[in-house]
Design a protein around this motif. Structure first.
Motif, PDB file in Angstrom:
ATOM      1  N   LYS A   1      -8.928  -7.759 -10.841  1.00  0.00           N
ATOM      2  CA  LYS A   1      -7.715  -7.062 -10.399  1.00  0.00           C
ATOM      3  C   LYS A   1      -7.991  -5.583 -10.160  1.00  0.00           C
ATOM      4  CE  LYS A   1      -4.232  -9.951 -12.640  1.00  0.00           C
ATOM      5  NZ  LYS A   1      -3.179  -9.990 -13.663  1.00  0.00           N
TER       6      LYS A   1
ATOM      7  N   TYR B   1       2.370   1.722  -3.437  1.00  0.00           N
ATOM      8  CA  TYR B   1       1.398   2.287  -4.380  1.00  0.00           C
ATOM      9  C   TYR B   1       1.248   3.793  -4.188  1.00  0.00           C
ATOM     10  CZ  TYR B   1      -0.504  -1.974  -6.478  1.00  0.00           C
ATOM     11  OH  TYR B   1      -0.683  -3.120  -7.209  1.00  0.00           O
TER      12      TYR B   1
ATOM     13  N   GLU C   1      -3.406   1.202 -12.134  1.00  0.00           N
ATOM     14  CA  GLU C   1      -4.844   1.236 -12.412  1.00  0.00           C
ATOM     15  C   GLU C   1      -5.106   1.634 -13.872  1.00  0.00           C
ATOM     16  OE1 GLU C   1      -8.919   3.348 -10.743  1.00  0.00           O
ATOM     17  OE2 GLU C   1      -7.010   3.716  -9.756  1.00  0.00           O
TER      18      GLU C   1
ATOM     19  N   ARG D   1      -9.982  -5.215  -6.944  1.00  0.00           N
ATOM     20  CA  ARG D   1      -9.111  -5.392  -5.777  1.00  0.00           C
ATOM     21  C   ARG D   1      -8.244  -4.169  -5.534  1.00  0.00           C
ATOM     22  NH1 ARG D   1      -7.894 -10.527  -7.344  1.00  0.00           N
ATOM     23  NH2 ARG D   1      -5.904  -9.885  -8.201  1.00  0.00           N
ATOM     24  N   LEU D   2      -7.703  -3.603  -6.618  1.00  0.00           N
ATOM     25  CA  LEU D   2      -6.849  -2.431  -6.509  1.00  0.00           C
ATOM     26  C   LEU D   2      -7.633  -1.251  -5.945  1.00  0.00           C
ATOM     27  CD1 LEU D   2      -4.046  -1.234  -7.182  1.00  0.00           C
ATOM     28  CD2 LEU D   2      -5.010  -0.544  -9.371  1.00  0.00           C
ATOM     29  N   ARG D   3      -8.848  -1.073  -6.415  1.00  0.00           N
ATOM     30  CA  ARG D   3      -9.676   0.046  -5.926  1.00  0.00           C
ATOM     31  C   ARG D   3     -10.096  -0.164  -4.476  1.00  0.00           C
ATOM     32  NH1 ARG D   3     -12.681   0.015 -11.540  1.00  0.00           N
ATOM     33  NH2 ARG D   3     -11.328   1.454 -12.655  1.00  0.00           N
TER      34      ARG D   3
ATOM     35  N   GLY E   1      -5.378   1.642  -3.869  1.00  0.00           N
ATOM     36  CA  GLY E   1      -4.056   1.694  -4.469  1.00  0.00           C
ATOM     37  C   GLY E   1      -3.834   2.876  -5.388  1.00  0.00           C
ATOM     38  N   HIS E   2      -4.699   3.877  -5.326  1.00  0.00           N
ATOM     39  CA  HIS E   2      -4.488   5.054  -6.163  1.00  0.00           C
ATOM     40  C   HIS E   2      -4.711   6.305  -5.328  1.00  0.00           C
ATOM     41  CE1 HIS E   2      -8.832   4.607  -6.188  1.00  0.00           C
ATOM     42  NE2 HIS E   2      -8.898   5.880  -6.501  1.00  0.00           N
TER      43      HIS E   2
ATOM     44  N   ARG F   1      -8.447  -1.721  -2.165  1.00  0.00           N
ATOM     45  CA  ARG F   1      -7.280  -1.493  -1.301  1.00  0.00           C
ATOM     46  C   ARG F   1      -6.875  -0.037  -1.268  1.00  0.00           C
ATOM     47  NH1 ARG F   1      -3.757  -6.423  -3.648  1.00  0.00           N
ATOM     48  NH2 ARG F   1      -4.875  -8.110  -2.637  1.00  0.00           N
TER      49      ARG F   1
ATOM     50  N   GLY G   1       0.225   3.507  -7.912  1.00  0.00           N
ATOM     51  CA  GLY G   1      -1.148   3.006  -7.892  1.00  0.00           C
ATOM     52  C   GLY G   1      -1.964   3.531  -9.062  1.00  0.00           C
TER      53      GLY G   1
ATOM     54  N   GLN H   1       0.836  -1.206   0.000  1.00  0.00           N
ATOM     55  CA  GLN H   1       0.000   0.000   0.000  1.00  0.00           C
ATOM     56  C   GLN H   1       0.867   1.251   0.000  1.00  0.00           C
ATOM     57  OE1 GLN H   1      -3.250   0.119  -0.327  1.00  0.00           O
ATOM     58  NE2 GLN H   1      -3.177   2.339  -0.337  1.00  0.00           N
TER      59      GLN H   1
END
Length: 142
Positions: A121, A23, A101, A124-126, A130-131, A128, A97, A20
């Motif tokens: 994917k 990212y 994305e 999951r990224l959103r 990650g941006h 967490r 991140g 995290q």
């Protein structure tokens, strides 16, 4: 590092926390050029506007050489400040991140929705986080 009872201890982070932080803090070059070329191009881009400004100033001030005349001095000063100074500024690279994305979204568009794994994917990224929200609108090349 955390100080506990006068003793400095390293904070242990889980792999998820490390990812995290990566990212959020790591950056990726999204300008479209080789990232190694920035070593030369940043210096060059800072050099040219300064050179141009010095050249303009020298040309204007050459007219002020010789005996001092108040009218000529005022005219030269006005001419000197009419032209806006050239300037160059660096722009920060994208957080990792946002870069990941945007790459996943672009890959999903290229596959026209056929990749169910890509959607998972991205989700999951959103989830967490990650941006960075303030830069997510910029995309990969924005």
């Amino acid at each position: 590092m955390v100080t506990i009872g006068g003793e400095r201890r390293r904070v242990r982070r889980t792999p998820q926390e490390k990812k995290q932080l990566s990212y959020e803090h790591d950056r990726r070059n999204n300008y479209g050029e080789n990232d190694k070329s920035s070593r030369k191009s940043i210096r060059r881009n800072k050099r040219y506007p300064n050179r141009s400004n010095r050249h303009h100033d020298r040309q204007v001030l050459d007219g002020a050489s010789g005996p001092v005349d108040d009218r000529v001095a005022d005219l030269i000063e006005q001419t000197l400040y009419v032209k806006r100074r050239r300037r160059w500024r660096k722009w920060p690279n994208l957080p990792l991140g946002v870069h990941v994305e945007a790459a996943l979204e672009r890959r999903q568009q290229l596959e026209r929705g056929r990749g169910g794994q890509l959607e998972a994917k991205l989700q999951r990224l959103r989830e967490r986080g990650g941006h960075c929200p303030e830069q997510s609108k910029r995309g990969l090349h924005g």
